[in-house]
Design a protein around this motif. Sequence first.
Motif, PDB file in Angstrom:
ATOM      1  N   GLU A 150       0.803  -1.211   0.000  1.00 32.88           N
ATOM      2  CA  GLU A 150       0.000   0.000   0.000  1.00 32.88           C
ATOM      3  C   GLU A 150       0.842   1.269   0.000  1.00 32.88           C
ATOM      4  OE1 GLU A 150       0.557  -1.495   4.221  1.00 32.88           O
ATOM      5  OE2 GLU A 150       0.015  -2.315   2.266  1.00 32.88           O
ATOM      6  N   THR A 151       2.150   1.186   0.309  1.00 35.95           N
ATOM      7  CA  THR A 151       2.992   2.380   0.353  1.00 35.95           C
ATOM      8  C   THR A 151       3.771   2.588  -0.937  1.00 35.95           C
ATOM      9  OG1 THR A 151       4.936   1.246   1.259  1.00 35.95           O
ATOM     10  CG2 THR A 151       3.279   2.021   2.839  1.00 35.95           C
ATOM     11  N   GLN A 152       3.562   1.758  -1.936  1.00 32.73           N
ATOM     12  CA  GLN A 152       4.360   1.826  -3.152  1.00 32.73           C
ATOM     13  C   GLN A 152       3.904   2.956  -4.075  1.00 32.73           C
ATOM     14  OE1 GLN A 152       7.129  -0.363  -4.003  1.00 32.73           O
ATOM     15  NE2 GLN A 152       6.886  -0.524  -1.796  1.00 32.73           N
ATOM     16  N   PHE A 165      13.393  13.530 -10.573  1.00 36.31           N
ATOM     17  CA  PHE A 165      12.672  13.691  -9.308  1.00 36.31           C
ATOM     18  C   PHE A 165      13.520  13.163  -8.157  1.00 36.31           C
ATOM     19  CE2 PHE A 165      11.601   9.662 -11.234  1.00 36.31           C
ATOM     20  CZ  PHE A 165      11.626   8.753 -10.191  1.00 36.31           C
ATOM     21  N   GLN A 166      13.060  13.453  -6.939  1.00 33.26           N
ATOM     22  CA  GLN A 166      13.736  12.979  -5.743  1.00 33.26           C
ATOM     23  C   GLN A 166      12.930  11.864  -5.083  1.00 33.26           C
ATOM     24  OE1 GLN A 166      14.511  16.476  -3.253  1.00 33.26           O
ATOM     25  NE2 GLN A 166      16.675  16.322  -3.788  1.00 33.26           N
ATOM     26  N   LEU A 167      13.634  10.882  -4.566  1.00 35.86           N
ATOM     27  CA  LEU A 167      13.023   9.812  -3.792  1.00 35.86           C
ATOM     28  C   LEU A 167      12.777  10.314  -2.364  1.00 35.86           C
ATOM     29  CD1 LEU A 167      15.183   6.832  -5.095  1.00 35.86           C
ATOM     30  CD2 LEU A 167      12.796   7.334  -5.670  1.00 35.86           C
ATOM     31  N   PRO A 168      12.021   9.585  -1.559  1.00 32.61           N
ATOM     32  CA  PRO A 168      11.706  10.054  -0.194  1.00 32.61           C
ATOM     33  C   PRO A 168      12.927  10.349   0.669  1.00 32.61           C
ATOM     34  CG  PRO A 168      10.267   8.244  -0.806  1.00 32.61           C
ATOM     35  CD  PRO A 168      11.286   8.354  -1.886  1.00 32.61           C
ATOM     36  N   ASP A 169      14.085   9.735   0.365  1.00 32.24           N
ATOM     37  CA  ASP A 169      15.290   9.962   1.162  1.00 32.24           C
ATOM     38  C   ASP A 169      16.146  11.107   0.626  1.00 32.24           C
ATOM     39  OD1 ASP A 169      16.110   8.749  -1.169  1.00 32.24           O
ATOM     40  OD2 ASP A 169      17.651   7.530  -0.213  1.00 32.24           O
ATOM     41  N   TRP A 187      10.544   4.896   3.567  1.00 33.67           N
ATOM     42  CA  TRP A 187      11.368   3.770   3.989  1.00 33.67           C
ATOM     43  C   TRP A 187      11.432   3.664   5.511  1.00 33.67           C
ATOM     44  CZ3 TRP A 187      13.732   6.012  -0.647  1.00 33.67           C
ATOM     45  CH2 TRP A 187      13.662   5.153  -1.740  1.00 33.67           C
ATOM     46  N   GLY A 188      11.200   4.768   6.203  1.00 29.82           N
ATOM     47  CA  GLY A 188      11.080   4.758   7.651  1.00 29.82           C
ATOM     48  C   GLY A 188      12.119   3.911   8.355  1.00 29.82           C
ATOM     49  N   ARG A 210      20.737   3.936   9.132  1.00 29.36           N
ATOM     50  CA  ARG A 210      19.583   3.132   9.518  1.00 29.36           C
ATOM     51  C   ARG A 210      18.948   3.714  10.769  1.00 29.36           C
ATOM     52  NH1 ARG A 210      21.249  -3.148   9.348  1.00 29.36           N
ATOM     53  NH2 ARG A 210      19.066  -3.277   9.993  1.00 29.36           N
ATOM     54  N   HIS A 211      17.683   3.412  10.961  1.00 26.04           N
ATOM     55  CA  HIS A 211      16.926   3.934  12.098  1.00 26.04           C
ATOM     56  C   HIS A 211      17.581   3.504  13.413  1.00 26.04           C
ATOM     57  CE1 HIS A 211      13.455   5.370  14.295  1.00 26.04           C
ATOM     58  NE2 HIS A 211      13.343   4.198  14.909  1.00 26.04           N
TER      59      HIS A 211
END
Length: 375
Positions: A150-152, A165-169, A187-188, A210-211
């Motif tokens: 669902e997040t794709q 474009f830019q990715l979420p990171d 990616w959280g 990494r988180h």
Amino acid sequence: MLQGLMILPDGNMIPDDRDIISLLADESFQRWLAGAASETESKQWQKWLNAVPARHATWAEAKALWQAAQFQPSALPQVEIELQKLQQRLELSQANPTAARRSPVQVVKFARETGMRFSWKSFGAFAMAAAVLFAIFWRAEIASLLNHEETQQTAFTDYGQRKRFQLPDGSLVVLNAHSTLRFSSDWGKASERSVMLHGEAYFEVAPRLRHNSTEPQAFVVRTGDGEIRVVGTKFVVYERNFGTRVVVEEGSVKVNPVNAKTAQTLLAAGQLAEFRRGDTSVTTQSADSGFHTTWWREDWQLEGTTFAEVIRRLEETYNVRVEVQDEALLQRKLSGAVENRDLEVLIAALAKALRVEVSREGSLIRFGGASQQKQ
């Protein structure tokens, strides 16, 4: 032509609108994804894809799930046992048709590993029921691999288009013509940042930890042939159903073909690697990166590049056919900067560099005899 169908010369029919399950259950579609379709099949599927812009998202989702299956060697479910639960599961799917439509399918993996020609026409209704069953059975596994369905998000380009474009990171992507990139919107806390590519893209990856860790978060580009792992670098990935090519402009990457048992191959700046599904080896060589990494800039850098290589890129990017009057032109090598603003400007610049005439009739481009310009 029947309404809702495309009819091939051999009598086979491609429905105009397909859901994910029926697409992945179609042998012709599987061959197209694997690069093993006939020329006629490939043209018809391409026509189907380009006829309606919204189909790109459906195709990209099917492609991504099919590619993901290549990295999930698993035993098949006990079909006879699971079929006893099918009615209840189908009722749940019918209550939520959107979820059923988006369910991943593991059918391709079954056909590939058994080495059998799996004819869905022969199995009829049972095959479609099995496809739905497999989709339900593998839902959790594939969704996890894809960082939750669902997040794709999906980015795609048509012939002659490029998208930056830019990715979420914060990583930069330039997607070349006739390409699709699928990625997570967040990616959280994921252990890695993963994207799936069909076509060609330039990446400038932003380093990221990494988180709750001092360890870098890996960035992974997956194709149908394997995966490319990086931490922070600039590189190009090219995949058009005939294998994957990686060229590193800055930094380093590791490449790993599908099902490879050996260690990953490390590539440094100025190196090129090629690999393809069905072959676990990786071919590497030194490469002038200009031709492979500057196609998205206003000035395209050619470094001893043969005209034959240039022609292939023109045809793939703009969906045109190129003819040459003198075949010796194919081996002519070009060096220097070529204007890359649009097709007309580009072919005029190439003709000038080659000192030949060029003409265009629709999608056909001809490079002919010597031009009349001063030598």
